[in-house]
Design a protein around this motif. Structure first.
Motif, PDB file in Angstrom:
ATOM      1  N   PHE A  52       0.846  -1.203   0.000  1.00 28.97           N
ATOM      2  CA  PHE A  52       0.000   0.000   0.000  1.00 28.97           C
ATOM      3  C   PHE A  52       0.882   1.255   0.000  1.00 28.97           C
ATOM      4  CE2 PHE A  52      -1.969   3.478   2.444  1.00 28.97           C
ATOM      5  CZ  PHE A  52      -2.957   3.834   1.537  1.00 28.97           C
ATOM      6  N   ARG A  65      -2.394  10.631  -7.699  1.00 22.90           N
ATOM      7  CA  ARG A  65      -2.862  11.194  -6.436  1.00 22.90           C
ATOM      8  C   ARG A  65      -2.104  12.495  -6.221  1.00 22.90           C
ATOM      9  NH1 ARG A  65      -2.991   8.320  -0.406  1.00 22.90           N
ATOM     10  NH2 ARG A  65      -3.875  10.154   0.634  1.00 22.90           N
ATOM     11  N   HIS A 117     -19.615  -3.296   3.327  1.00 21.97           N
ATOM     12  CA  HIS A 117     -18.570  -4.206   2.849  1.00 21.97           C
ATOM     13  C   HIS A 117     -17.137  -3.705   3.055  1.00 21.97           C
ATOM     14  CE1 HIS A 117     -22.022  -6.172   1.154  1.00 21.97           C
ATOM     15  NE2 HIS A 117     -22.282  -5.129   0.389  1.00 21.97           N
ATOM     16  N   CYS A 118     -16.957  -2.730   3.937  1.00 17.01           N
ATOM     17  CA  CYS A 118     -15.585  -2.261   4.211  1.00 17.01           C
ATOM     18  C   CYS A 118     -14.726  -3.445   4.671  1.00 17.01           C
ATOM     19  CB  CYS A 118     -15.562  -1.189   5.294  1.00 17.01           C
ATOM     20  SG  CYS A 118     -16.899   0.023   5.213  1.00 17.01           S
ATOM     21  N   ILE A 132      -4.344  -2.608  -0.118  1.00 10.58           N
ATOM     22  CA  ILE A 132      -5.506  -2.043   0.582  1.00 10.58           C
ATOM     23  C   ILE A 132      -5.067  -1.545   1.968  1.00 10.58           C
ATOM     24  CG2 ILE A 132      -7.856  -2.494   1.378  1.00 10.58           C
ATOM     25  CD1 ILE A 132      -8.019  -4.727  -0.703  1.00 10.58           C
ATOM     26  N   LEU A 135      -7.004   0.648   8.224  1.00 13.33           N
ATOM     27  CA  LEU A 135      -7.845   1.756   8.686  1.00 13.33           C
ATOM     28  C   LEU A 135      -7.845   1.828  10.209  1.00 13.33           C
ATOM     29  CD1 LEU A 135     -10.929   1.162   6.315  1.00 13.33           C
ATOM     30  CD2 LEU A 135      -8.966   2.674   5.925  1.00 13.33           C
ATOM     31  N   GLN A 138      -6.195   4.719  12.385  1.00 16.37           N
ATOM     32  CA  GLN A 138      -5.805   5.854  11.528  1.00 16.37           C
ATOM     33  C   GLN A 138      -6.377   7.138  12.124  1.00 16.37           C
ATOM     34  OE1 GLN A 138      -3.798   7.586   9.934  1.00 16.37           O
ATOM     35  NE2 GLN A 138      -3.613   6.242   8.148  1.00 16.37           N
ATOM     36  N   TYR A 142      -8.122  12.751   9.226  1.00 19.36           N
ATOM     37  CA  TYR A 142      -7.615  12.247   7.939  1.00 19.36           C
ATOM     38  C   TYR A 142      -8.626  11.275   7.314  1.00 19.36           C
ATOM     39  CZ  TYR A 142      -4.922   9.810   4.462  1.00 19.36           C
ATOM     40  OH  TYR A 142      -4.515   9.250   3.265  1.00 19.36           O
ATOM     41  N   GLN A 146     -10.551  11.763   3.643  1.00 19.49           N
ATOM     42  CA  GLN A 146     -10.433  10.800   2.540  1.00 19.49           C
ATOM     43  C   GLN A 146     -11.801  10.271   2.120  1.00 19.49           C
ATOM     44  OE1 GLN A 146      -7.484  10.621   0.985  1.00 19.49           O
ATOM     45  NE2 GLN A 146      -6.900  12.091   2.556  1.00 19.49           N
ATOM     46  N   THR A 158      -7.612   4.028  -7.653  1.00 19.03           N
ATOM     47  CA  THR A 158      -7.082   3.248  -8.764  1.00 19.03           C
ATOM     48  C   THR A 158      -8.150   2.479  -9.537  1.00 19.03           C
ATOM     49  OG1 THR A 158      -5.133   2.956  -7.405  1.00 19.03           O
ATOM     50  CG2 THR A 158      -5.272   1.599  -9.375  1.00 19.03           C
ATOM     51  N   MET A 162     -13.400   2.236  -4.168  1.00 15.34           N
ATOM     52  CA  MET A 162     -13.667   3.073  -2.989  1.00 15.34           C
ATOM     53  C   MET A 162     -14.736   4.119  -3.293  1.00 15.34           C
ATOM     54  SD  MET A 162     -12.697   2.529  -0.084  1.00 15.34           S
ATOM     55  CE  MET A 162     -13.347   4.036   0.544  1.00 15.34           C
ATOM     56  N   LEU A 177     -18.344   6.205  11.186  1.00 17.84           N
ATOM     57  CA  LEU A 177     -17.322   5.258  10.710  1.00 17.84           C
ATOM     58  C   LEU A 177     -15.916   5.735  11.087  1.00 17.84           C
ATOM     59  CD1 LEU A 177     -18.442   4.162   7.134  1.00 17.84           C
ATOM     60  CD2 LEU A 177     -17.637   2.630   8.948  1.00 17.84           C
TER      61      LEU A 177
HETATM   62  C1  HEC Z   1     -13.908  -3.364  -3.074  1.00 18.01           C
HETATM   63  C2  HEC Z   1     -12.899  -3.132  -2.060  1.00 18.01           C
HETATM   64  C3  HEC Z   1     -13.123  -1.996  -1.059  1.00 18.01           C
HETATM   65  C4  HEC Z   1     -14.251  -1.715  -0.321  1.00 18.01           C
HETATM   66  C5  HEC Z   1     -15.601  -2.417  -0.343  1.00 18.01           C
HETATM   67  C6  HEC Z   1     -13.893  -0.613   0.543  1.00 18.01           C
HETATM   68  N1  HEC Z   1     -12.596  -0.230   0.317  1.00 18.01           N
HETATM   69 FE1  HEC Z   1     -11.639   1.369   1.181  1.00 18.01          FE
HETATM   70  N2  HEC Z   1     -10.069   1.122  -0.085  1.00 18.01           N
HETATM   71  C7  HEC Z   1      -9.929   0.100  -0.994  1.00 18.01           C
HETATM   72  C8  HEC Z   1      -8.728   0.333  -1.770  1.00 18.01           C
HETATM   73  C9  HEC Z   1      -8.192  -0.566  -2.889  1.00 18.01           C
HETATM   74  C10 HEC Z   1      -8.152   1.541  -1.304  1.00 18.01           C
HETATM   75  C11 HEC Z   1      -6.935   2.269  -1.868  1.00 18.01           C
HETATM   76  C12 HEC Z   1      -7.444   3.110  -3.031  1.00 18.01           C
HETATM   77  C13 HEC Z   1      -6.395   3.832  -3.815  1.00 18.01           C
HETATM   78  O1  HEC Z   1      -5.669   4.648  -3.223  1.00 18.01           O
HETATM   79  O2  HEC Z   1      -6.290   3.608  -5.029  1.00 18.01           O
HETATM   80  C14 HEC Z   1      -9.036   2.011  -0.228  1.00 18.01           C
HETATM   81  C15 HEC Z   1      -8.818   3.182   0.499  1.00 18.01           C
HETATM   82  C16 HEC Z   1      -9.573   3.580   1.589  1.00 18.01           C
HETATM   83  C17 HEC Z   1      -9.300   4.725   2.435  1.00 18.01           C
HETATM   84  C18 HEC Z   1      -8.109   5.660   2.321  1.00 18.01           C
HETATM   85  C19 HEC Z   1      -7.158   5.314   3.441  1.00 18.01           C
HETATM   86  C20 HEC Z   1      -5.829   5.960   3.339  1.00 18.01           C
HETATM   87  O3  HEC Z   1      -5.025   5.691   4.254  1.00 18.01           O
HETATM   88  O4  HEC Z   1      -5.556   6.706   2.429  1.00 18.01           O
HETATM   89  C21 HEC Z   1     -10.285   4.776   3.393  1.00 18.01           C
HETATM   90  C22 HEC Z   1     -10.430   5.790   4.507  1.00 18.01           C
HETATM   91  C23 HEC Z   1     -11.182   3.667   3.134  1.00 18.01           C
HETATM   92  N3  HEC Z   1     -10.728   2.955   2.041  1.00 18.01           N
HETATM   93  C24 HEC Z   1     -12.294   3.364   3.903  1.00 18.01           C
HETATM   94  C25 HEC Z   1     -13.279   2.447   3.534  1.00 18.01           C
HETATM   95  C26 HEC Z   1     -14.558   2.331   4.185  1.00 18.01           C
HETATM   96  C27 HEC Z   1     -14.989   3.112   5.411  1.00 18.01           C
HETATM   97  C28 HEC Z   1     -15.266   1.390   3.484  1.00 18.01           C
HETATM   98  C29 HEC Z   1     -16.689   0.961   3.697  1.00 18.01           C
HETATM   99  C30 HEC Z   1     -17.676   2.051   3.642  1.00 18.01           C
HETATM  100  C31 HEC Z   1     -14.405   0.913   2.404  1.00 18.01           C
HETATM  101  N4  HEC Z   1     -13.191   1.565   2.476  1.00 18.01           N
HETATM  102  C32 HEC Z   1     -14.757  -0.052   1.460  1.00 18.01           C
HETATM  103  C33 HEC Z   1     -10.789  -0.964  -1.158  1.00 18.01           C
HETATM  104  C34 HEC Z   1     -12.086  -1.044  -0.664  1.00 18.01           C
END
Ligand code: HEC
Ligand code: HEC
Length: 185
Positions: A52, A65, A117-118, A132, A135, A138, A142, A146, A158, A162, A177
């Protein structure tokens, strides 16, 4: 003897005496000692999956980014620097969370993380894996920035996952959350 000398030279080139990569000294000014941020608006790097970290550095360097502070820093890093920094910060132990989740948000936050589905992508304990992010623990402000950024389509994403994952979150859901995640160990 020869092998030992080569190893010694290699270690000197990459690492300062205390085992911290030279380039990491500048990072901790913003990201905190060992990558444990103490600034609510600044992300922690400690314990993030190495893939990551290196991927995000690459995305900043290539201009996908964007951030006024990170972009110029990443633009001076080689791929080898990125891998070395990623290995270092990912091996640092995350500090105990600085934020304490409000009692009413602990269960509500968990419910939202499952409903949206987080946990499927970020892992059951929200520790992240491969590309990935972790969290758990964190920084609160911040996380909110995001999540709002993904929802508004201004945080680079990407594969678009998200951006679609957050579309149905209300502003109140984002507060709950972020409070839940920031307090997780
Ligand atoms: C299908 C897979 C998927 C799901 C479902 C998902 N995420 Fe993510 N998440 C990712 C990926 C992959 C990244 C990195 C994205 C990138 O930078 O390209 C990310 C990035 C993030 C970030 C940025 C963190 C950082 O340090 O920059 C946060 C906050 C986050 N997700 C929260 C959540 C939350 C809250 C949920 C549920 C509501 C969620 N995600 C659902 C795949 C997912
Ligand atoms: C002047 C302050 C500053 C310095 C120095 C700095 N960063 Fe950052 N960094 C930031 C900010 C601010 C962000 C969040 C950008 C955003 O909101 O998208 C960030 C984001 C990141 C991210 C993405 C984290 C995530 O969870 O998505 C990584 C990885 C990162 N920085 C690594 C580094 C490394 C490695 C160094 C040292 C070579 C470094 N940073 C130096 C300010 C800084």
């Amino acid at each position: 003897m020869f092998a030992a000398a080569v190893l010694f030279l290699f270690a000197c080139a990459a690492l300062a005496a205390d085992g911290i990569p030279r380039k990491a000294a500048s990072c901790i000014i913003c990201h905190g000692a060992g990558g444990n941020s103490t600034d609510p608006a600044m992300p922690s790097l400690a314990g993030q999956p190495a893939q990551f970290i290196s991927t995000q550095l690459y995305l900043f360097r290539e201009g996908n980014r964007k951030d006024a502070q990170m972009t110029p820093i990443a633009s001076g890093l080689s791929n080898a620097d990125m891998n070395e920094l990623a290995a270092y910060f990912s091996s640092q132990k995350p500090a105990a969370p600085s934020r304490k989740t409000a009692p009413e948000n602990a269960a509500a936050g968990r419910r939202l993380a499952e409903q949206h589905h987080c946990v499927q992508c970020h892992g059951p304990a929200l520790l992240g894996l491969q590309h990935i992010p972790r969290l758990a623990g964190q920084q609160f402000a911040y996380l909110k920035t995001q999540l709002r950024g993904f929802k508004a389509g201004i945080r680079y994403d990407t594969d678009g996952n998200m951006t679609s994952a957050v579309q149905r979150l209300s502003e109140a859901d984002i507060e709950v959350l972020a409070d839940y995640l920031a307090g997780l160990k």
